[in-house]
Design a protein around this motif. Structure first.
Motif, PDB file in Angstrom:
ATOM      1  N   VAL A  79      70.550 -15.083  59.988  1.00 24.58           N
ATOM      2  CA  VAL A  79      69.527 -14.113  59.697  1.00 24.58           C
ATOM      3  C   VAL A  79      68.468 -14.480  58.365  1.00 24.58           C
ATOM      4  O   VAL A  79      69.230 -14.848  57.420  1.00 24.58           O
ATOM      5  N   THR A  80      67.298 -14.367  58.502  1.00 21.02           N
ATOM      6  CA  THR A  80      66.334 -14.866  57.356  1.00 21.02           C
ATOM      7  C   THR A  80      65.913 -13.353  56.812  1.00 21.02           C
ATOM      8  O   THR A  80      65.196 -12.699  57.864  1.00 21.02           O
ATOM      9  N   GLY A  81      66.031 -13.014  55.768  1.00 20.61           N
ATOM     10  CA  GLY A  81      65.629 -11.695  55.131  1.00 20.61           C
ATOM     11  C   GLY A  81      64.359 -12.209  54.060  1.00 20.61           C
ATOM     12  O   GLY A  81      63.710 -13.224  53.964  1.00 20.61           O
ATOM     13  N   VAL A  82      64.215 -11.013  53.116  1.00 21.85           N
ATOM     14  CA  VAL A  82      63.095 -11.293  52.177  1.00 21.85           C
ATOM     15  C   VAL A  82      63.740 -10.930  50.707  1.00 21.85           C
ATOM     16  O   VAL A  82      64.008  -9.751  50.589  1.00 21.85           O
ATOM     17  N   GLU A  83      63.750 -11.861  49.908  1.00 19.79           N
ATOM     18  CA  GLU A  83      64.430 -11.734  48.591  1.00 19.79           C
ATOM     19  C   GLU A  83      63.523 -10.806  47.680  1.00 19.79           C
ATOM     20  O   GLU A  83      62.425 -10.970  47.838  1.00 19.79           O
ATOM     21  N   ALA A  84      64.092 -10.149  47.084  1.00 19.46           N
ATOM     22  CA  ALA A  84      63.492  -9.233  45.843  1.00 19.46           C
ATOM     23  C   ALA A  84      64.666  -8.784  44.949  1.00 19.46           C
ATOM     24  O   ALA A  84      65.798  -8.955  45.046  1.00 19.46           O
ATOM     25  N   GLY A  93      62.277  -6.044  48.906  1.00 15.18           N
ATOM     26  CA  GLY A  93      63.149  -6.917  49.884  1.00 15.18           C
ATOM     27  C   GLY A  93      63.430  -6.579  51.236  1.00 15.18           C
ATOM     28  O   GLY A  93      63.141  -5.333  51.461  1.00 15.18           O
ATOM     29  N   SER A  94      64.130  -7.415  51.875  1.00  6.77           N
ATOM     30  CA  SER A  94      64.561  -7.096  53.330  1.00  6.77           C
ATOM     31  C   SER A  94      65.948  -7.766  53.357  1.00  6.77           C
ATOM     32  O   SER A  94      65.900  -8.985  53.599  1.00  6.77           O
ATOM     33  N   SER A  95      67.101  -6.977  53.355  1.00  5.67           N
ATOM     34  CA  SER A  95      68.391  -7.712  53.309  1.00  5.67           C
ATOM     35  C   SER A  95      68.732  -8.414  54.795  1.00  5.67           C
ATOM     36  O   SER A  95      69.075  -7.854  55.671  1.00  5.67           O
ATOM     37  N   ALA A  96      69.063  -9.770  54.661  1.00  7.95           N
ATOM     38  CA  ALA A  96      69.752 -10.335  55.662  1.00  7.95           C
ATOM     39  C   ALA A  96      71.166 -10.083  55.883  1.00  7.95           C
ATOM     40  O   ALA A  96      71.544 -10.040  57.034  1.00  7.95           O
ATOM     41  N   VAL A  97      71.697  -9.499  54.947  1.00  8.42           N
ATOM     42  CA  VAL A  97      73.034  -9.086  55.229  1.00  8.42           C
ATOM     43  C   VAL A  97      73.154  -7.764  55.893  1.00  8.42           C
ATOM     44  O   VAL A  97      74.113  -7.573  56.585  1.00  8.42           O
ATOM     45  N   ASP A  98      72.296  -6.724  55.397  1.00 13.12           N
ATOM     46  CA  ASP A  98      72.261  -5.467  56.050  1.00 13.12           C
ATOM     47  C   ASP A  98      71.902  -5.762  57.603  1.00 13.12           C
ATOM     48  O   ASP A  98      72.573  -5.258  58.494  1.00 13.12           O
ATOM     49  N   GLU A  99      71.132  -7.011  57.839  1.00 16.68           N
ATOM     50  CA  GLU A  99      70.468  -6.980  59.244  1.00 16.68           C
ATOM     51  C   GLU A  99      71.667  -7.586  60.040  1.00 16.68           C
ATOM     52  O   GLU A  99      71.900  -7.244  61.081  1.00 16.68           O
ATOM     53  N   LEU A 100      72.515  -8.455  59.383  1.00 13.51           N
ATOM     54  CA  LEU A 100      73.524  -9.162  60.187  1.00 13.51           C
ATOM     55  C   LEU A 100      74.662  -8.059  60.307  1.00 13.51           C
ATOM     56  O   LEU A 100      75.290  -8.170  61.452  1.00 13.51           O
ATOM     57  N   ALA A 137      71.792 -14.826  55.704  1.00 13.78           N
ATOM     58  CA  ALA A 137      73.157 -14.553  55.985  1.00 13.78           C
ATOM     59  C   ALA A 137      73.559 -15.265  57.341  1.00 13.78           C
ATOM     60  O   ALA A 137      72.413 -15.421  58.240  1.00 13.78           O
ATOM     61  N   VAL A 138      74.712 -15.379  57.520  1.00 12.30           N
ATOM     62  CA  VAL A 138      75.182 -16.353  58.836  1.00 12.30           C
ATOM     63  C   VAL A 138      76.387 -15.540  59.190  1.00 12.30           C
ATOM     64  O   VAL A 138      77.298 -15.237  58.394  1.00 12.30           O
ATOM     65  N   GLY A 139      76.642 -15.268  60.469  1.00 15.49           N
ATOM     66  CA  GLY A 139      77.774 -14.863  61.142  1.00 15.49           C
ATOM     67  C   GLY A 139      78.182 -15.862  62.162  1.00 15.49           C
ATOM     68  O   GLY A 139      77.424 -16.446  63.089  1.00 15.49           O
ATOM     69  N   ARG A 140      79.486 -16.359  62.204  1.00 19.02           N
ATOM     70  CA  ARG A 140      79.762 -17.441  62.940  1.00 19.02           C
ATOM     71  C   ARG A 140      80.755 -16.559  64.150  1.00 19.02           C
ATOM     72  O   ARG A 140      81.940 -16.067  63.896  1.00 19.02           O
ATOM     73  N   ILE A 141      80.616 -16.963  65.496  1.00 16.51           N
ATOM     74  CA  ILE A 141      81.299 -16.167  66.713  1.00 16.51           C
ATOM     75  C   ILE A 141      82.333 -17.022  67.500  1.00 16.51           C
ATOM     76  O   ILE A 141      81.661 -18.064  67.877  1.00 16.51           O
ATOM     77  N   THR A 168      62.885  -8.861  59.216  1.00 18.07           N
ATOM     78  CA  THR A 168      63.996  -9.972  59.243  1.00 18.07           C
ATOM     79  C   THR A 168      63.753 -11.119  60.546  1.00 18.07           C
ATOM     80  O   THR A 168      63.114 -10.340  61.346  1.00 18.07           O
ATOM     81  N   LEU A 169      64.357 -11.895  60.546  1.00 25.03           N
ATOM     82  CA  LEU A 169      64.225 -12.745  61.581  1.00 25.03           C
ATOM     83  C   LEU A 169      65.856 -12.967  62.074  1.00 25.03           C
ATOM     84  O   LEU A 169      66.565 -13.523  61.203  1.00 25.03           O
ATOM     85  N   VAL A 170      65.905 -13.077  63.347  1.00 21.85           N
ATOM     86  CA  VAL A 170      67.427 -13.400  63.984  1.00 21.85           C
ATOM     87  C   VAL A 170      67.245 -14.420  64.623  1.00 21.85           C
ATOM     88  O   VAL A 170      66.498 -14.524  65.666  1.00 21.85           O
ATOM     89  N   GLU A 171      68.277 -15.572  64.644  1.00 23.97           N
ATOM     90  CA  GLU A 171      68.176 -16.641  65.448  1.00 23.97           C
ATOM     91  C   GLU A 171      69.505 -16.872  65.894  1.00 23.97           C
ATOM     92  O   GLU A 171      70.633 -16.806  65.005  1.00 23.97           O
ATOM     93  N   VAL A 172      69.928 -17.159  67.040  1.00 29.17           N
ATOM     94  CA  VAL A 172      71.042 -17.558  67.777  1.00 29.17           C
ATOM     95  C   VAL A 172      71.389 -18.894  68.294  1.00 29.17           C
ATOM     96  O   VAL A 172      70.378 -19.229  68.790  1.00 29.17           O
ATOM     97  N   THR A 173      72.103 -19.489  67.723  1.00 26.77           N
ATOM     98  CA  THR A 173      72.511 -20.971  68.138  1.00 26.77           C
ATOM     99  C   THR A 173      73.752 -21.194  68.639  1.00 26.77           C
ATOM    100  O   THR A 173      74.670 -20.181  68.296  1.00 26.77           O
ATOM    101  N   GLY A 174      74.117 -22.385  68.876  1.00 29.01           N
ATOM    102  CA  GLY A 174      75.362 -22.454  69.905  1.00 29.01           C
ATOM    103  C   GLY A 174      75.379 -22.486  71.346  1.00 29.01           C
ATOM    104  O   GLY A 174      74.491 -22.680  71.939  1.00 29.01           O
ATOM    105  N   GLY A 175      76.433 -22.274  71.664  1.00 28.91           N
ATOM    106  CA  GLY A 175      76.819 -22.377  73.225  1.00 28.91           C
ATOM    107  C   GLY A 175      78.076 -22.313  73.832  1.00 28.91           C
ATOM    108  O   GLY A 175      79.008 -22.150  72.990  1.00 28.91           O
ATOM    109  N   TRP A 176      78.277 -22.537  74.962  1.00 29.49           N
ATOM    110  CA  TRP A 176      79.448 -22.735  75.856  1.00 29.49           C
ATOM    111  C   TRP A 176      80.350 -24.006  75.363  1.00 29.49           C
ATOM    112  O   TRP A 176      79.777 -25.069  76.160  1.00 29.49           O
ATOM    113  N   ASN A 177      81.377 -23.997  74.723  1.00 32.22           N
ATOM    114  CA  ASN A 177      82.019 -25.074  74.485  1.00 32.22           C
ATOM    115  C   ASN A 177      83.002 -25.493  75.618  1.00 32.22           C
ATOM    116  O   ASN A 177      83.072 -26.748  75.839  1.00 32.22           O
TER     117      ASN A 177
END
Length: 266
Positions: A79-84, A93-100, A137-141, A168-177
């Motif tokens: 998640v990419t937010g806006v720092e302030a 600002g716009s919190s990436a942590v809140d969005e995550l 902010a980043v979350g690993r799943i 905010t901007l939310v991006e999902v990366t990764g895949g099926w292992n």
């Protein structure tokens, strides 16, 4: 796994030494299974497409062979937010942590224990200081699914994630292992053959469905039956207490040899 490889070699050596029939075999060894078989996956898939079946010498599940394994997905939500300055101008600002946090709640709603689906957000990182609205902010799943239908459902849901806060901007990366290893008719028939061979040797052979994956997942996904978990009998996988039964290695090698001899007669 090393004990299972020893068993595979000695099963083949025993058949050859006793001049007993066995089908042509390709022995594949790889050292990257625990990290996703990234270097060996293509070779495994190619061999699977041209094979009648595969035997995976992974450790047994308390003595049981493994006739179903879950598919594994490893994803990262960034998640990419806006720092302030959180004190001087808290609304700028716009919190990436809140969005995550919002996204994590959405993700946990995807869990379906009755369908064999688990989802764990195991790592969360974000922000720089307590008085700065978090800009990153980043979350690993880790996701485990028991069926191809659940794999598709989870994949579609991850692809459809959208920000709650439009700033905010939310991006999902990764895949099926690993793809799902389902108990197909071919897998069931191979397990039944192994069970009959075990009976000839004087012992039972239970089967189990497990949450962990193996390279057998890649093989089953190609439509090739797999006899998995025919390796070592022991306990404490991945722990300091991990152990293997030496007598179990002898019994399991004999079972593998008996299965191969039976396949040669079919």
């Amino acid at each position: 796994m090393k004990a299972g490889l020893v068993q595979a070699v000695w099963a083949l050596r025993a058949l050859d030494a006793l001049d007993l029939p066995r089908p042509p075999c390709t022995v594949m060894l790889n050292g990257d299974e625990e990290t996703g078989s990234l270097a060996s996956r293509d070779a495994i898939v190619e061999e699977a497409r041209d094979s009648r079946l595969a035997m995976v010498f992974e450790a047994a599940a308390d003595g049981a062979i493994k006739t179903a394994r879950k598919g594994v997905g490893l994803f990262t939500v960034t998640v990419t937010g806006v720092e302030a300055h959180a004190g001087l101008d808290p609304t700028a600002g716009s919190s990436a942590v809140d969005e995550l946090a919002h996204q994590i709640l959405r993700l946990t709603d995807l869990r379906a224990p009755d369908a064999g689906t688990s989802l764990n957000v195991g790592v969360v990182q974000g922000g720089t200081r307590s008085n700065v609205t978090a800009g990153h902010a980043v979350g690993r799943i880790d996701i485990r699914v028991a069926t191809a239908a659940e794999q598709k459902r989870l994949g579609d849901a991850l692809a459809a994630l959208r920000p709650v806060d439009p700033r905010t901007l939310v991006e999902v990366t990764g895949g099926w292992n690993r793809p799902v290893f389902e108990r197909t008719e071919g897998v069931a028939a191979l397990a039944d053959l192994a069970r009959r061979c075990a009976a000839l040797l004087g012992h039972d052979l239970p089967e189990a469905s497990v949450g962990g994956a193996s390279d057998g997942n890649f093989v089953v996904a190609q439509g090739t039956p797999v006899l998995d978990g025919i390796g070592a009998v022991g306990s404490g996988a991945h722990a300091r207490s991990e152990n293997t039964s030496v007598q179990g290695m002898v019994t399991r090698a004999a079972l593998a040899a008996t299965v191969l001899a039976a396949l040669a007669r079919e």
